[in-house]
Design a protein around this motif. Structure first.
Motif, PDB file in Angstrom:
ATOM      1  N   LEU A 277      25.038   1.477  45.009  1.00  0.00           N
ATOM      2  CA  LEU A 277      25.448   1.532  43.316  1.00  0.00           C
ATOM      3  C   LEU A 277      25.188   3.212  43.076  1.00  0.00           C
ATOM      4  O   LEU A 277      24.032   3.418  43.010  1.00  0.00           O
ATOM      5  CB  LEU A 277      24.503   0.413  42.921  1.00  0.00           C
ATOM      6  N   PRO A 278      25.278   3.852  42.241  1.00  0.00           N
ATOM      7  CA  PRO A 278      25.169   5.335  41.540  1.00  0.00           C
ATOM      8  C   PRO A 278      23.921   5.607  41.225  1.00  0.00           C
ATOM      9  O   PRO A 278      23.275   5.774  41.626  1.00  0.00           O
ATOM     10  CB  PRO A 278      26.417   6.124  40.798  1.00  0.00           C
ATOM     11  N   GLU A 279      23.093   4.523  40.655  1.00  0.00           N
ATOM     12  CA  GLU A 279      22.045   4.545  39.351  1.00  0.00           C
ATOM     13  C   GLU A 279      21.122   3.845  40.634  1.00  0.00           C
ATOM     14  O   GLU A 279      19.741   4.878  40.645  1.00  0.00           O
ATOM     15  CB  GLU A 279      22.062   3.651  38.737  1.00  0.00           C
ATOM     16  N   VAL A 280      21.267   3.112  41.629  1.00  0.00           N
ATOM     17  CA  VAL A 280      20.028   2.605  42.878  1.00  0.00           C
ATOM     18  C   VAL A 280      19.983   3.964  43.600  1.00  0.00           C
ATOM     19  O   VAL A 280      18.995   4.442  44.271  1.00  0.00           O
ATOM     20  CB  VAL A 280      20.925   1.202  43.400  1.00  0.00           C
ATOM     21  N   ARG A 281      21.445   4.792  44.204  1.00  0.00           N
ATOM     22  CA  ARG A 281      21.083   5.190  44.783  1.00  0.00           C
ATOM     23  C   ARG A 281      20.487   6.741  44.475  1.00  0.00           C
ATOM     24  O   ARG A 281      19.176   7.146  45.600  1.00  0.00           O
ATOM     25  CB  ARG A 281      22.984   6.176  45.561  1.00  0.00           C
ATOM     26  N   LYS A 282      20.485   7.048  43.023  1.00  0.00           N
ATOM     27  CA  LYS A 282      20.215   8.400  42.830  1.00  0.00           C
ATOM     28  C   LYS A 282      18.290   7.752  42.143  1.00  0.00           C
ATOM     29  O   LYS A 282      17.842   8.552  42.392  1.00  0.00           O
ATOM     30  CB  LYS A 282      20.359   8.632  41.328  1.00  0.00           C
ATOM     31  N   ARG A 283      18.158   6.746  42.290  1.00  0.00           N
ATOM     32  CA  ARG A 283      16.360   6.471  41.742  1.00  0.00           C
ATOM     33  C   ARG A 283      15.562   6.234  42.915  1.00  0.00           C
ATOM     34  O   ARG A 283      14.817   6.634  43.500  1.00  0.00           O
ATOM     35  CB  ARG A 283      16.021   5.114  41.542  1.00  0.00           C
ATOM     36  N   ILE A 284      16.595   6.094  44.288  1.00  0.00           N
ATOM     37  CA  ILE A 284      16.051   6.613  45.703  1.00  0.00           C
ATOM     38  C   ILE A 284      15.835   7.598  46.298  1.00  0.00           C
ATOM     39  O   ILE A 284      14.471   8.063  46.506  1.00  0.00           O
ATOM     40  CB  ILE A 284      16.677   5.254  46.663  1.00  0.00           C
ATOM     41  N   GLU A 285      16.765   8.348  46.215  1.00  0.00           N
ATOM     42  CA  GLU A 285      17.128   9.653  46.581  1.00  0.00           C
ATOM     43  C   GLU A 285      16.429  10.443  45.974  1.00  0.00           C
ATOM     44  O   GLU A 285      15.651  11.592  46.350  1.00  0.00           O
ATOM     45  CB  GLU A 285      18.774  10.108  46.581  1.00  0.00           C
ATOM     46  N   ASP A 286      16.208  10.134  44.465  1.00  0.00           N
ATOM     47  CA  ASP A 286      15.523  10.978  43.767  1.00  0.00           C
ATOM     48  C   ASP A 286      13.710  11.317  43.536  1.00  0.00           C
ATOM     49  O   ASP A 286      12.577  12.224  43.879  1.00  0.00           O
ATOM     50  CB  ASP A 286      15.181  10.566  42.245  1.00  0.00           C
ATOM     51  N   THR A 287      13.650  10.179  44.881  1.00  0.00           N
ATOM     52  CA  THR A 287      11.875  10.007  45.180  1.00  0.00           C
ATOM     53  C   THR A 287      11.895  10.573  46.455  1.00  0.00           C
ATOM     54  O   THR A 287      10.784  11.337  46.945  1.00  0.00           O
ATOM     55  CB  THR A 287      11.656   8.554  45.721  1.00  0.00           C
ATOM     56  N   GLY A 288      12.867  11.541  47.379  1.00  0.00           N
ATOM     57  CA  GLY A 288      12.895  12.154  48.203  1.00  0.00           C
ATOM     58  C   GLY A 288      13.253  11.355  49.655  1.00  0.00           C
ATOM     59  O   GLY A 288      13.127  11.918  50.359  1.00  0.00           O
ATOM     60  N   SER A 289      13.431  10.495  49.391  1.00  0.00           N
ATOM     61  CA  SER A 289      13.924   9.330  50.299  1.00  0.00           C
ATOM     62  C   SER A 289      15.879   9.779  50.827  1.00  0.00           C
ATOM     63  O   SER A 289      16.437   9.775  49.905  1.00  0.00           O
ATOM     64  CB  SER A 289      13.339   7.663  49.746  1.00  0.00           C
ATOM     65  N   GLN A 290      15.971   9.067  51.751  1.00  0.00           N
ATOM     66  CA  GLN A 290      17.213   9.060  52.051  1.00  0.00           C
ATOM     67  C   GLN A 290      17.988   7.757  52.662  1.00  0.00           C
ATOM     68  O   GLN A 290      16.958   6.895  53.261  1.00  0.00           O
ATOM     69  CB  GLN A 290      17.613   9.919  53.626  1.00  0.00           C
ATOM     70  N   LEU A 291      18.659   7.011  51.656  1.00  0.00           N
ATOM     71  CA  LEU A 291      19.427   5.316  52.352  1.00  0.00           C
ATOM     72  C   LEU A 291      20.220   5.631  53.370  1.00  0.00           C
ATOM     73  O   LEU A 291      20.310   6.940  54.519  1.00  0.00           O
ATOM     74  CB  LEU A 291      20.636   5.442  51.597  1.00  0.00           C
TER      75      LEU A 291
END
Length: 323
Positions: A277-291
């Motif tokens: 989900l775009p909002e979940v992806r953004k929250r995770i990637e904003d931390t410096g993490s990669q899906l």
């Protein structure tokens, strides 16, 4: 009705409840054990997923923090749960690789006693210091701790966790000596470093990044494939000739041994759909993490590879729990 028809009817009747049970999963909320205290990266990733997974899963995911022993207390509870899909947990490098590699007393085997479900994210690690520390870059940091061996403490999520093992490896490779202060999770360790009670922390980036951004922590070096957009002036361990320490952490879902394949598939599909989900992806990637979001088999292979790496580290560096 002849015997053949009776057998077919009986078999069909016996299969019906199994089909209904499979279709019904999950029929109630699913418990997600986080083997660390609130506030750390494991908890952050768990809650990001739990907040949005209900539409994909059909039930709520209830986060249950079970801290202690560098993640071993919570991981042991996952292992002991019934393999019915209603208790799963967060899989981390600390609980499935680092801690088992250094601690022979753990009551589970990381490869034999869990069912991998999905690796959600790969996360950089970072050494940070309190602003009162007399250095603000790697060169000054290393010079200071080598100038005053044993005079500085460092905090981690717990004995045997990834922060502990990677810092001990860093010490071995650099010939430095700082004293380990274990906590019951990254959250409490982070708070004490932010508060100035302990000067140094080896942490996962997502939990430390907000404090780095507002100047309450100073980033010294990161474990990541390349320099991070969030920290463009902070070198990686690889740049500094410390490649063995340059390892990212994983955060995923796993369950107890024997989790049915249909349950694994249901949880995997729900987690993947949620993380995308775009909002979940953004929250995770904003931390410096990669899906990551690979298959259960791929996650199992990654856990096995990481466990082998840390067993080799422990052997070669002769690391002990009291290091």
């Amino acid at each position: 009705m002849d015997r053949r028809h009776l057998l077919i009817a009986g078999a069909t009747a016996g299969m019906a409840p199994l089909t209904l049970r499979a279709q019904a999963y999950p029929a109630k909320p699913v418990r997600l054990i986080v083997p660390f205290a609130t506030g750390g990266t494991t908890d952050i990733i768990a809650r990001v997923m739990a907040d949005r997974i209900q539409p994909a899963l059909g039930q709520t995911l209830v986060v249950d923090n079970r801290a202690g022993g560098g993640g071993v207390v919570g991981a042991t509870e996952i292992v002991r749960a019934a393999p019915d899909g209603y208790t799963i947990g967060m899989a981390t490098v600390s609980t499935t690789a680092a801690n088992p590699a250094i601690n022979p007393r753990i009551a589970y085997h990381p490869l034999n006693d869990f069912t991998p479900i999905i690796n959600i994210a790969a996360t950089p690690n970072v050494i940070v210091v309190h602003p009162s520390f007399p250095a603000r870059d790697y060169k000054g940091f290393l010079a200071e701790i080598k100038r005053r061996p044993g005079q500085y403490n460092y905090a981690t999520s717990g004995t045997g966790g990834i922060g502990h093992l990677q810092t001990e490896l860093f010490k071995s490779l650099t010939g430095s000596y700082i004293v380990h202060i274990p906590y019951r999770g990254a959250g409490p360790a982070l708070q004490d470093v932010v508060g100035g009670q302990v000067p140094i922390l080896f942490d996962n980036l997502p939990s430390a990044l907000p404090f780095i951004k507002d100047g309450r922590l100073i980033a010294i070096v990161v474990a990541a494939p390349n320099r991070l957009a969030q920290l463009p002036n902070v070198p990686t361990f690889a740049e500094l000739g410390l490649g063995p320490v340059n390892r990212m952490a994983y955060y995923g879902f796993h369950g107890p041994k024997g989790l049915p394949a249909e349950v694994v598939q249901r949880l995997h599909a729900a987690a993947k759909r949620t993380a995308e989900l775009p909002e979940v992806r953004k929250r995770i990637e904003d931390t410096g993490s990669q899906l990551v979001l690979g298959s259960p088999a791929e996650f199992g292979q990654q856990i096995a590879a990481e466990f082998a790496v840390y067993k080799d580290v422990v052997s070669k560096q002769k690391l002990k729990l009291d290091a």
